[in-house]
Motif scaffolding. Structure first.
Motif, PDB file in Angstrom:
ATOM      1  N   ASN A 829       1.099  -1.148  -0.035  1.00  0.00           N
ATOM      2  CA  ASN A 829       0.023   0.039   0.079  1.00  0.00           C
ATOM      3  C   ASN A 829       0.897   1.103  -0.079  1.00  0.00           C
ATOM      4  O   ASN A 829       1.749   1.373   1.100  1.00  0.00           O
ATOM      5  CB  ASN A 829      -0.776   0.045   1.241  1.00  0.00           C
ATOM      6  N   MET A 830       0.951   2.143  -1.127  1.00  0.00           N
ATOM      7  CA  MET A 830       1.923   3.189  -1.286  1.00  0.00           C
ATOM      8  C   MET A 830       1.656   4.246  -0.028  1.00  0.00           C
ATOM      9  O   MET A 830       2.707   4.824   0.369  1.00  0.00           O
ATOM     10  CB  MET A 830       1.462   3.640  -2.709  1.00  0.00           C
ATOM     11  N   THR A 831       0.332   4.345   0.288  1.00  0.00           N
ATOM     12  CA  THR A 831      -0.059   5.391   1.236  1.00  0.00           C
ATOM     13  C   THR A 831       0.814   5.008   2.743  1.00  0.00           C
ATOM     14  O   THR A 831       1.723   5.758   3.193  1.00  0.00           O
ATOM     15  CB  THR A 831      -1.435   5.565   1.742  1.00  0.00           C
ATOM     16  N   GLU A 834       4.726   5.132   2.153  1.00  0.00           N
ATOM     17  CA  GLU A 834       5.157   6.704   2.347  1.00  0.00           C
ATOM     18  C   GLU A 834       5.166   7.081   3.919  1.00  0.00           C
ATOM     19  O   GLU A 834       5.793   7.929   4.249  1.00  0.00           O
ATOM     20  CB  GLU A 834       4.671   7.443   1.451  1.00  0.00           C
ATOM     21  N   LYS A 891       8.911   4.228  -7.686  1.00  0.00           N
ATOM     22  CA  LYS A 891       7.978   4.863  -7.887  1.00  0.00           C
ATOM     23  C   LYS A 891       8.054   5.449  -9.491  1.00  0.00           C
ATOM     24  O   LYS A 891       6.883   5.032 -10.151  1.00  0.00           O
ATOM     25  CB  LYS A 891       8.065   6.320  -7.213  1.00  0.00           C
ATOM     26  N   THR A 906      -2.671   8.317 -11.993  1.00  0.00           N
ATOM     27  CA  THR A 906      -3.137   9.124 -10.957  1.00  0.00           C
ATOM     28  C   THR A 906      -4.226   8.367 -10.190  1.00  0.00           C
ATOM     29  O   THR A 906      -4.649   8.815  -9.127  1.00  0.00           O
ATOM     30  CB  THR A 906      -3.978  10.657 -11.558  1.00  0.00           C
ATOM     31  N   ARG A 907      -4.788   7.475 -10.906  1.00  0.00           N
ATOM     32  CA  ARG A 907      -6.180   7.000 -10.237  1.00  0.00           C
ATOM     33  C   ARG A 907      -5.816   5.446  -9.726  1.00  0.00           C
ATOM     34  O   ARG A 907      -6.759   4.681  -9.187  1.00  0.00           O
ATOM     35  CB  ARG A 907      -7.209   6.943 -11.174  1.00  0.00           C
ATOM     36  N   ILE A 908      -4.655   4.862  -9.902  1.00  0.00           N
ATOM     37  CA  ILE A 908      -4.418   3.339  -9.537  1.00  0.00           C
ATOM     38  C   ILE A 908      -3.204   3.374  -8.595  1.00  0.00           C
ATOM     39  O   ILE A 908      -2.139   4.073  -8.818  1.00  0.00           O
ATOM     40  CB  ILE A 908      -4.311   2.531 -10.798  1.00  0.00           C
ATOM     41  N   GLN A 909      -3.341   2.434  -7.686  1.00  0.00           N
ATOM     42  CA  GLN A 909      -2.158   2.304  -6.658  1.00  0.00           C
ATOM     43  C   GLN A 909      -1.565   0.968  -6.918  1.00  0.00           C
ATOM     44  O   GLN A 909      -2.042   0.164  -7.592  1.00  0.00           O
ATOM     45  CB  GLN A 909      -2.793   2.305  -5.304  1.00  0.00           C
ATOM     46  N   PRO A 910      -0.398   0.847  -6.494  1.00  0.00           N
ATOM     47  CA  PRO A 910       0.380  -0.448  -6.692  1.00  0.00           C
ATOM     48  C   PRO A 910      -0.533  -1.675  -6.206  1.00  0.00           C
ATOM     49  O   PRO A 910      -0.490  -2.720  -6.987  1.00  0.00           O
ATOM     50  CB  PRO A 910       1.637  -0.316  -5.944  1.00  0.00           C
ATOM     51  N   ASP A 911      -1.104  -1.743  -4.851  1.00  0.00           N
ATOM     52  CA  ASP A 911      -1.890  -2.950  -4.759  1.00  0.00           C
ATOM     53  C   ASP A 911      -2.946  -3.180  -5.583  1.00  0.00           C
ATOM     54  O   ASP A 911      -3.392  -4.337  -5.702  1.00  0.00           O
ATOM     55  CB  ASP A 911      -2.350  -2.715  -3.184  1.00  0.00           C
ATOM     56  N   GLU A 912      -3.661  -2.112  -6.140  1.00  0.00           N
ATOM     57  CA  GLU A 912      -4.691  -2.373  -7.063  1.00  0.00           C
ATOM     58  C   GLU A 912      -4.136  -2.626  -8.436  1.00  0.00           C
ATOM     59  O   GLU A 912      -4.846  -3.690  -8.960  1.00  0.00           O
ATOM     60  CB  GLU A 912      -5.579  -1.058  -7.279  1.00  0.00           C
TER      61      GLU A 912
END
Length: 1018
Positions: A829-831, A834, A891, A906-912
Motif C-alpha cells: 500500500n503506497m500510502t 510513504e 515510484k 493518478t487513479r491506480i495504486q500498486p496494490d490495485e
C-alpha cells in the motif's frame, strides 16, 4: 525347579529359515516325492557365451526366490540345461503377456469389488466371476515371476486386499470370495518378500483375525492356519496376541479367545468340517502356548494357559476325545502333556508333588511357607490386610479395583528384566524393573531431587546472565556489520559518483566543442522520421478498421473494457499485432465451443492459514510511605518496574550509556516512554526531595529520572535507535517488491504475447462497438473466466485459452515464471509505505537535533550519548538515504509500468494494479490444474477400458494357462509350515521328549495326583 529351556518345537526339519532372529526367508522346496521333470526340448536359439549365459541364468534364479542351498544346485547344472530352462521360462513369460499378468489389473478389480458393498444385487455368474478373479490372483502370486510379487507389493496390493476384507457385508463374508481373499494373503506370505511385507504392515494381522467372525468353516481354518504359522515366525507371536486382543474388542468378547473356545465346544453335525475346524483351533492354541516367550518362560506359559482354563478348555478336550481322530488326538496329547510338565515344574518350586491352583487355601499356604522368615513376609501380610479394606459392594466400580490389582500382579510376573512385555501390556508405561529400582532407596531419590532442584535454579540464573551477555554481543556484532555494510556502500557510491562526475565533465567538454563548431556553420533543418508502426498497429491519429475474420454464427461476448484510441500512444498496445494470431487459431473450434445458441450437452474435453501476564502482588507499603503522584499511574509504574527487575541506578546508567549492555528491551523502552515525569510531577517531587527515603517506589523512580538532563529526548532517541534496523527491514522488502514487479511486467515478453492472443480472442468474439479494439484495460484479464462454453458449463474461456497457449504458444503458458514478484507487490500500500518512510525521516531528524543539543553541553562522567549516537546517525543516515532513493526509483518504474499498459497513473495504486495481475495469475494456475485433472480422468478411463478389452480377449487363454500352472504348482515353505502345524508334526519332537520324561517320573513317584494324567493316544 528352574524353568527349563524349551526346544525349537521340531522346526529344524520343517522351516529352517525361522531359526534366526532376522526376517525369515521363504524358499522353494525341491520335493523328493514330486513327479515334476524337465521336458526335453530342442533350443530354438543358439547358446550364448558362458559369461552371458551365467548372467542371464542368474536373473532367472533371482526371479525364483530360492535359498542359497538351492541356488547352488541350480548353478551347478550343465550349460545346456541352463539354456533350456532359460528359453522355457522366456517362452512362458511371452505367452502370459496378457492383462491378467499385470498386478495393476488385479488391484483395479479388487478396488472395484470392494466398492460394491453387497452380493444381493449380483447374479450367480457375477459372483462366480469375482471369485475366479481372486483365485486367479492367488495363482499368480504363487506362480508368476518374482517381479510380479514385487510390483504387487509396490502398488500396495496388500492394502487393497485388507480394505476389501474390512468392507465386506454379511453375504460376502460367508461366501467363497472371503476364503479366496485369505488364500491370496497366504500365497503372498509364501514368498519371502511378501511375508516380510505382511508382517511389517501395521494392520494386516488384526484384519486377518477379524475374519474369524465368519461362519464359513473353510475361511476360519485358513485364518487359524495363517495365524498359527505366524506364531512360529520370530516376532510374530506377540503380533498374534495383539491381534486376538483386537478381535476381542471387534467381536465384543468378554475375554480373549472366547470365540475360539465356543467353536471348539460347538457341534455342527458335519463330521469332516467339525474335525477340520477343531484341529485348526487346537493347533493354533498349542502354537500360542509353546512359541514366543513360551519357549523358555514357565511363568508365561502358565499365564496364557490360565486364560484357556478359565474358559473351560479341559472339559472340552475330554469331549473331543470322542471324535477318535489321530491328528486331533495328537494336538490334544501335546496340550495335556505340556500342561502336566509345567505343573510338575511349578510344584517342584514349592517342594511338593502337585499344586491345586483352584484351591485358594492351598495356594495361600504354599506362598506363606515360601516367604515365611523373609523380608517379603511383612509386605505379603500388608497386601492381605489392605485387601480386607478393598470395597466389596456388588454395584459400582468395585470389580475395577480388583481388576487393577490383578493386572499389576500379572505384569510383575510376566515382564522380563529389560522391561519388555511378551504379552500385550495390561498397563501402559508400567516398567516393573524401574519401579523396583526407585523403591530401593527412597531417601537417596529425595536427596537427588533436592540437589537437582538446586542445580536447576543455578542453571536458570546462569542462563539469564548468559542470555543477557549474548544479547549484548549480538547487538554489538549487528552494529559492526551494519557499519561495515554502510561503509562499503558509501565507498561504492562515492566511486560511482566520482566516475559519473568525470563522465559528465567529459560530456560537457565535448558538447562545448561541438556547440562551438555548430555556431560557425549554417543551420540545416531536417524533419525527424520515426520508425514505421508494426503491422496491425494504429496508423497515425486516424485508425483504420482492422480486417478481423467474422464468425458464421453469433458468439458469446467477452466482457472487456476497451482502451480509447487516444490513450494508445506509447503503450504496449502499439507493439501488439493480433491479426497474425488469427492465422494460428482454430476459429472453427472457437465458434463451436463458444456459440451463443448451442445447447449444453455431454462434453469430454482434454482441458482438463505469552501475552505475558504476571500478577505481582504489591508489597505492603510502609506506614509512613510518601506518594505525591496519581495512584493509578503509580500502580502501573510499579508493575512496569517489577517486570523490568532493575534498580533506579541501573536504569539511569543504561539511559546515560545508551544501553550498551542491552539491559532495556524494546518493549520495556516503549512502556518507559509512558512514564516520563511531567512538569507537575517534577514540581511536587522537588518540594519533597528532602523526604526521599520516605518516597514510594514509583515516586522515587520518577524523581531519579527527572534528574537526567533531557530524559524524555534521550529515551526517545534510544528507542528510535533500537527500532531503526527493524523498521528498515520491514520497509525494504516492500520497496524491492514494487521495483521488481514493475520491471517484470515491463520486460515480460510472454505477458505481451498473452495480451496479443487475448486481444485476438476478444476481437473475434465481440461485434459492433465492443469489437475492433486495439487494446483493453488490464482489469479485463479477470473477466476472461466469466465467459463459459456453450458445450460444457464447466469449461470457461480461460480453460480454453490455456489449452491454446499450451498447444500453440508453450513458452507463454509458463509466463508466471517471469512475474515472480507480482504477488508480493500486490500487498504494498503506497500510502502506508510513504507514511513509514516519513516516520523514519522525522525520527532521524529528532535524533540529530538532540545530538546537536548534547554536543553543546559539557559531557558528564558516564554519559556516552554523543559518541554512541554520532556513530548511529552516520550509519542510519546512509541506510535511510539508500531506502529513500530506492523508493523514488520504484515510484518511477511503477509509473512507467502503469503508462505502459495505458492505465491512468493518478487513479491506480500498486496494490490495485498488481492485484489485478496477482488475481489473474491465481485464476490461471487454478484453471490449468483443472485442465490437468480433466486430462487425467480421461486417460484413466481410457486405460481401464483398454485393460478390460484385453481381459475379454485373453479370458480363454488365461483359463488354459491357469490350469497348466496349477498342475506344475509347487508349495512354498510357508505352506509346508501350515501343513506341519495342521498335522501336529511341529510338536512331535517335544511330544516324544515329554513322554520319556513322564515314564521316568511315573516310575519314581506314585500316582497321588489330584487330577489324573490323561492317557496318551499312541
Amino acid at each position: 525347579m528352574a524353568p527349563r529351556k524349551r526346544a525349537g518345537r521340531g522346526l529344524s526339519d520343517i522351516f529352517c529359515c525361522f531359526k534366526g532372529s532376522d526376517h525369515p526367508e521363504i524358499t522353494y522346496r525341491l520335493r523328493h516325492d514330486s513327479n515334476f521333470t524337465l521336458q526335453t526340448m530342442a533350443p530354438t536359439q543358439p547358446m550364448p557365451p558362458q559369461e552371458e549365459l551365467d548372467a542371464m541364468f542368474s536373473e532367472l534364479v533371482d526371479e525364483l526366490d530360492l535359498s542359497e542351498k538351492h541356488r547352488e544346485v541350480m548353478f551347478a547344472l550343465p550349460a545346456e540345461k541352463k539354456w533350456q530352462m532359460y528359453l522355457s521360462k522366456k517362452n512362458e513369460g511371452e505367452e502370459n503377456k496378457s492383462a491378467t499378468s499385470w498386478p495393476e489389473f488385479y488391484i483395479d478389480q479388487l478396488n472395484s469389488m470392494a466398492a460394491r458393498k453387497t452380493l444381493i444385487a449380483l447374479e450367480m455368474e457375477d459372483e462366480e466371476e469375482r471369485n475366479k478373479t481372486i483365485e486367479s490372483l492367488k495363482t499368480a502370486l504363487r506362480t508368476q515371476p518374482m517381479r510380479f510379487v514385487t510390483r504387487f507389493i509396490d502398488l500396495d496390493g496388500l492394502t487393497c486386499i485388507l480394505n476389501f476384507l474390512k468392507s465386506m457385508d454379511y453375504e460376502t463374508t460367508e461366501s467363497q470370495i472371503h476364503t479366496s481373499l485369505i488364500g491370496c494373503i497366504k500365497a503372498l506370505m509364501n514368498n519371502s518378500q511378501g511375508r516380510a511385507h505382511v508382517l511389517s504392515h501395521s494392520e494386516s494381522i488384526n484384519i486377518i483375525a477379524q475374519s474369524l467372525a465368519t461362519e464359513n468353516v473353510k475361511t476360519k481354518v485358513a485364518v487359524l492356519e495363517i495365524m498359527g504359522a505366524v506364531c512360529l515366525v520370530p516376532g510374530g507371536h506377540k503380533k498374534i496376541l495383539e491381534a486376538m486382543l483386537h478381535y476381542q474388542k471387534f467381536a465384543c468378547e468378554r475375554t480373549r479367545f472366547q470365540t475360539l473356545l465356543n467353536d471348539l465346544d460347538r457341534s455342527t453335525g458335519r463330521y469332516r468340517d467339525e474335525v477340520s475346524l477343531k484341529t485348526a483351533i487346537m493347533s493354533f492354541i498349542n502354537a500360542v502356548l509353546s512359541q514366543g516367550a513360551g519357549e523358555s518362560s514357565l511363568e508365561f506359559r502358565i499365564h496364557l494357559r490360565y486364560e484357556f482354563l478359565m474358559l473351560g478348555i479341559q472339559p472340552i478336550i475330554d469331549k473331543l476325545r470322542s471324535h477318535e481322530n489321530l491328528t486331533l488326538d495328537r494336538h490334544l496329547d501335546f496340550f495335556e502333556m505340556l500342561r502336566n510338565e509345567d505343573e510338575l515344574a511349578l510344584a517342584k518350586r514349592f517342594d511338593t508333588i502337585h499344586v491345586d491352583t483352584k484351591s485358594a487355601t492351598q495356594v495361600f499356604e504354599l506362598i506363606k511357607k515360601k516367604i515365611s522368615h523373609t523380608d517379603a513376609h511383612p509386605h505379603f501380610i500388608s497386601v492381605l490386610q489392605h485387601c480386607l479394606l478393598m470395597p466389596y459392594k456388588r454395584s459400582g466400580n468395585t470389580v475395577q479395583y480388583w481388576l487393577l490389582l490383578d493386572r499389576i500382579v500379572q505384569q510383575i510376573v510376566v515382564q522380563n528384566d529389560k522391561g519388555h512385555d511378551p504379552d500385550v501390556a495390561p498397563l501402559e508405561n508400567f516398567n516393573v524393573k524401574n519401579v523396583v529400582r526407585m523403591l530401593v532407596n527412597e531417601n537417596e531419590v529425595k536427596q537427588w531431587k533436592e540437589q537437582a532442584e538446586k542445580m536447576r535454579k543455578e542453571h536458570f540464573e546462569l542462563q539469564q546472565k548468559f542470555d543477557k551477555k549474548e544479547r549484548e554481543c549480538d547487538a554489538k556484532t549487528q552494529e559492526k556489520e551494519d557499519m561495515m555494510q554502510t561503509l562499503n556502500k558509501m565507498k561504492e557510491k562515492l566511486e560511482k559518483e566520482s566516475s559519473e562526475h568525470k563522465l559528465v565533465k567529459q560530456q560537457v567538454a565535448d558538447l562545448s566543442s561541438r556547440l562551438h563548431e555548430l555556431s560557425t556553420r549554417p543551420n540545416v533543418g531536417m524533419a525527424p522520421f520515426g520508425p514505421p508502426p508494426p503491422p496491425g498497429a494504429p496508423m497515425g491519429p486516424g485508425f483504420k478498421k482492422k480486417n478481423i475474420p467474422q464468425p458464421s454464427n453469433p458468439l458469446k461476448s467477452f466482457n472487456w473494457a476497451k482502451l480509447a484510441e487516444n490513450k494508445l500512444e506509447g503503450t504496449v498496445w502499439m507493439d501488439v499485432d493480433d491479426i497474425k494470431v488469427f492465422k494460428i487459431l482454430d476459429l472453427e473450434d472457437i465458434e463451436k465451443t463458444f456459440s451463443a445458441y448451442q445447447r449444453q450437452q455431454d462434453f469430454l474435453t482434454v482441458n482438463n492459514n505469552k501475552k505475558e501476564s504476571e500478577d505481582d502482588t504489591m508489597t505492603s507499603k510502609k506506614v509512613k510511605e510518601l506518594s505525591v503522584i496519581d495512584g493509578r499511574r503509580a500502580q502501573n509504574c510499579n508493575i512496569l518496574l517489577s517486570r523490568l527487575k532493575l534498580t533506579n541506578e541501573e536504569i539511569k546508567r543504561a539511559i546515560l550509556t545508551m544501553d550498551e549492555q542491552e539491559d532495556l528491551p524494546k518493549d520495556m523502552l516503549e512502556q518507559l516512554l509512558k512514564f516520563v515525569p511531567e512538569k507537575s510531577d517534577v514540581d511536587l517531587l522537588e518540594e519533597h526531595k528532602h523526604e526521599l527515603d520516605r518516597m514510594a517506589k514509583a515516586d522515587r523512580f520518577l524523581y531519579e529520572m527527572s534528574r537526567i538532563n533531557h530524559y524524555q529526548q534521550r529515551l526517545q532517541s534510544l528507542y528510535f535507535k533500537k527500532k531503526f534496523a527493524e523498521r528498515i527491514t520491514e520497509v525494504k522488502p516492500k520497496v524491492e517488491a514494487l521495483s521488481s514487479a514493475s520491471k517484470e511486467v515491463l520486460q515480460s515478453r510472454s505477458l505481451k504475447q498473452l495480451l496479443e492472443v487475448v486481444l485476438a480472442f476478444g476481437n473475434y468474439m465481440n461485434k459492433g462497438q465492443r469489437g475492433n479494439a486495439y487494446g483493453f484495460k488490464v482489469s479485463s484479464l479477470n473477466k476472461i473466466a466469466d465467459t463459459k462454453s456453450s458445450i460444457d458449463k464447466n469449461i470457461t474461456l480461460l480453460h480454453y485459452l490455456i489449452t491454446i497457449l499450451e498447444q500453440k504458444y508453450p513458452k507463454v503458458a509458463i509466463f508466471q515464471e517471469e512475474l515472480q514478484s507480482v504477488p508480493e507487490a500486490a500487498k504494498v500500500n503506497m500510502t502506508e509505505l510513504e507514511k513509514d518512510i516519513n516516520n523514519l525521516r522525522s525520527g532521524l531528524k529528532s535524533v540529530e537535533t538532540e545530538l546537536e543539543y548534547q554536543r553543546g553541553l559539557p559531557q558528564a562522567s558516564g554519559d556516552k550519548f554523543v559518541s554512541v549516537v554520532s556513530q548511529f546517525v552516520t550509519v542510519a543516515s546512509f541506510s535511510f538515504s539508500d531506502v529513500d532513493d530506492s523508493l523514488t526509483e520504484a515510484k518511477e518504474l511503477f509509473l512507467k509500468a502503469v503508462q505502459h499498459f495505458g492505465e491512468d497513473a493518478t487513479r491506480i495504486q500498486p496494490d490495485e494494479f498488481f492485484g489485478i495481475f496477482d488475481q489473474f495469475l491465481q485464476s490461471f494456475s487454478d484453471a490449468r490444474q483443472e485442465n490437468e485433472n480433466m486430462r487425467r480422468r480421461k486417460d484413466e478411463e481410457e486405460r481401464r477400458a483398454r485393460m478390460e478389452a484385453q481381459l475379454k480377449e485373453q479370458r480363454e487363454k488365461e483359463r488354459k494357462a491357469k490350469k497348466a500352472k496349477a498342475n506344475c504348482e509347487e508349495d512354498g515353505e510357508f505352506d509346508d509350515l501350515v501343513s506341519a502345524l495342521r498335522s501336529g508334526e511341529v510338536f512331535d519332537k517335544d511330544l516324544s521328549k515329554m513322554k520319556r520324561n513322564r515314564k521316568r517320573v511315573n516310575s519314581s513317584t506314585d500316582n497321588s495326583r489330584e487330577r489324573p494324567v490323561t492317557k496318551l493316544n499312541l
